[in-house]
Design an enzyme around this catalytic site. Structure first.
Site, PDB file in Angstrom:
ATOM      1  N   TYR A  38       0.856  -1.190   0.000  1.00 59.82           N
ATOM      2  CA  TYR A  38       0.000   0.000   0.000  1.00 59.82           C
ATOM      3  C   TYR A  38       0.894   1.243   0.000  1.00 59.82           C
ATOM      4  O   TYR A  38       0.855   2.074   0.902  1.00 59.82           O
ATOM      5  CB  TYR A  38      -0.987   0.004   1.163  1.00 59.82           C
ATOM      6  CG  TYR A  38      -2.292   0.672   0.770  1.00 59.82           C
ATOM      7  CD1 TYR A  38      -3.191  -0.002  -0.051  1.00 59.82           C
ATOM      8  CD2 TYR A  38      -2.590   1.962   1.160  1.00 59.82           C
ATOM      9  CE1 TYR A  38      -4.364   0.603  -0.463  1.00 59.82           C
ATOM     10  CE2 TYR A  38      -3.764   2.573   0.748  1.00 59.82           C
ATOM     11  CZ  TYR A  38      -4.638   1.888  -0.061  1.00 59.82           C
ATOM     12  OH  TYR A  38      -5.805   2.496  -0.474  1.00 59.82           O
ATOM     13  N   HIS A  43       7.235   5.754   0.718  1.00 66.55           N
ATOM     14  CA  HIS A  43       7.913   4.622   0.079  1.00 66.55           C
ATOM     15  C   HIS A  43       8.586   5.052  -1.224  1.00 66.55           C
ATOM     16  O   HIS A  43       9.696   4.609  -1.545  1.00 66.55           O
ATOM     17  CB  HIS A  43       6.907   3.508  -0.230  1.00 66.55           C
ATOM     18  CG  HIS A  43       6.237   2.919   0.960  1.00 66.55           C
ATOM     19  ND1 HIS A  43       4.930   3.184   1.275  1.00 66.55           N
ATOM     20  CD2 HIS A  43       6.699   2.088   1.937  1.00 66.55           C
ATOM     21  CE1 HIS A  43       4.594   2.521   2.374  1.00 66.55           C
ATOM     22  NE2 HIS A  43       5.655   1.859   2.802  1.00 66.55           N
ATOM     23  N   GLY A 152      12.506   4.195   6.319  1.00 62.99           N
ATOM     24  CA  GLY A 152      12.057   5.529   6.672  1.00 62.99           C
ATOM     25  C   GLY A 152      12.363   5.882   8.115  1.00 62.99           C
ATOM     26  O   GLY A 152      12.273   5.038   9.010  1.00 62.99           O
ATOM     27  N   LYS A 189       3.238  10.609   6.359  1.00 62.82           N
ATOM     28  CA  LYS A 189       2.663   9.631   5.437  1.00 62.82           C
ATOM     29  C   LYS A 189       2.679   8.247   6.079  1.00 62.82           C
ATOM     30  O   LYS A 189       3.684   7.817   6.648  1.00 62.82           O
ATOM     31  CB  LYS A 189       3.472   9.590   4.147  1.00 62.82           C
ATOM     32  CG  LYS A 189       3.382  10.847   3.297  1.00 62.82           C
ATOM     33  CD  LYS A 189       2.168  10.831   2.418  1.00 62.82           C
ATOM     34  CE  LYS A 189       2.175  11.995   1.445  1.00 62.82           C
ATOM     35  NZ  LYS A 189       0.991  11.992   0.568  1.00 62.82           N
TER      36      LYS A 189
END
Length: 287
Positions: A38, A43, A152, A189
């Protein structure tokens, strides 16, 4: 990065290893982005950074081992077609999309356990989480054998844990942390943002608001961790839909709580908005 019309999607470990063997024979470097799918702009930023290598591999695997019994494994968002399009548009060479049975056969009984770094923050409320993360990341590293892997900084504790695992177990991969990517209004995010309804989405801004407050207090000279955390908690508690799981200042290397901001310190939080658990953080480093 340019669109890669030759991108492959494979489901087996053997197929990945065959591709990697061919690339190694050609002397090519491999960048790796492990994900649970997703995919979003966060990403995408990892994938783009991985483009500094000759080949880019993305894994899309919702890892059951890192979910507790009451967590959102079944409902975690999945959309391989959408993910594949983002990967292809950003130059990915290979997607590894295994079934759980491919990663964990019926007799699976080997795990990676870590102490100290896993005992704070998310490790308290999600006691099985990092065992699952470390185990699957080690397996993926062994399968893909990347030169560099990209994670991340939103998952700051996870990043610190993986860097430590690579060091402790002498893995031959460089782990690279990449900055948090935010929405236009500051919300970090996350694939789980899709769980939020309109009211919850607005309430979720309280995380970034508290970060802005914390940074301002530090800029104004505050170095007492307790004072900083108290102010940030009070800010979040003004939002009726927000429930704090944790909000702490910890040593960025050991994840142990600190009393003073006198070193590299991670200020990290997990806040439940409605039924959705969101995380965010920022780092302070003394000049």
């Amino acid at each position: 990065m340019k669109e890669n019309t030759n991108m492959k999607i494979v489901k087996t470990i053997e197929e990945v290893r065959q591709c990697v063997k061919e690339w190694r024979r050609e002397g090519l470097s491999i960048g790796f982005v492990p994900t649970m799918g997703y995919l979003h702009e966060g990403h995408q930023s990892l994938i783009n950074r991985a483009g500094e290598n000759d080949r880019v591999v993305v894994s899309i695997f919702v890892n059951p081992m890192q979910f507790g019994p009451k967590e959102d494994l079944a409902s975690y968002p999945r959309d391989l077609e959408r993910d594949s399009r983002l990967c292809r548009d950003n130059g990915v060479d290979l997607i590894f999309h295994p079934e759980p049975e491919e990663m964990y056969d019926a007799g699976f009984c080997s795990y990676v356990d870590m102490s100290v770094l896993t005992e704070e923050l998310c490790g308290i409320s999600r006691p099985v989480h990092f065992r699952g993360v470390c185990t699957v990341v080690l397996k993926l590293f062994n399968i893909v054998t990347p030169d560099r892997a990209y994670f991340g900084e939103k998952d700051a504790q996870q990043l610190a844990i993986i860097k430590r695992m690579v060091k402790d177990l002498n893995l031959n991969a460089e782990v690279i942390g990449c900055p948090i990517v935010r929405e236009f209004d500051g919300l970090a995010k996350s694939s789980r943002n899709t769980y939020l309804n309109a009211e919850e989405r607005k309430a979720a801004l309280v995380l970034y608001g508290s970060i802005r407050l914390g940074k301002k207090l530090i800029k104004d000279g505050e170095r007492d961790a307790a004072v900083l955390i108290k102010a940030m908690k009070e800010f979040i508690q003004k939002e009726p839909l927000a429930k704090i799981d944790y909000l702490k200042a910890v040593d960025a290397m050991s994840m142990r709580q600190v009393e003073k901001l006198d070193r590299k310190v991670l200020v990290a939080m997990a806040v439940v908005i409605g039924k959705t658990r969101l995380i965010d953080n920022f780092t302070f480093e003394r000049n």
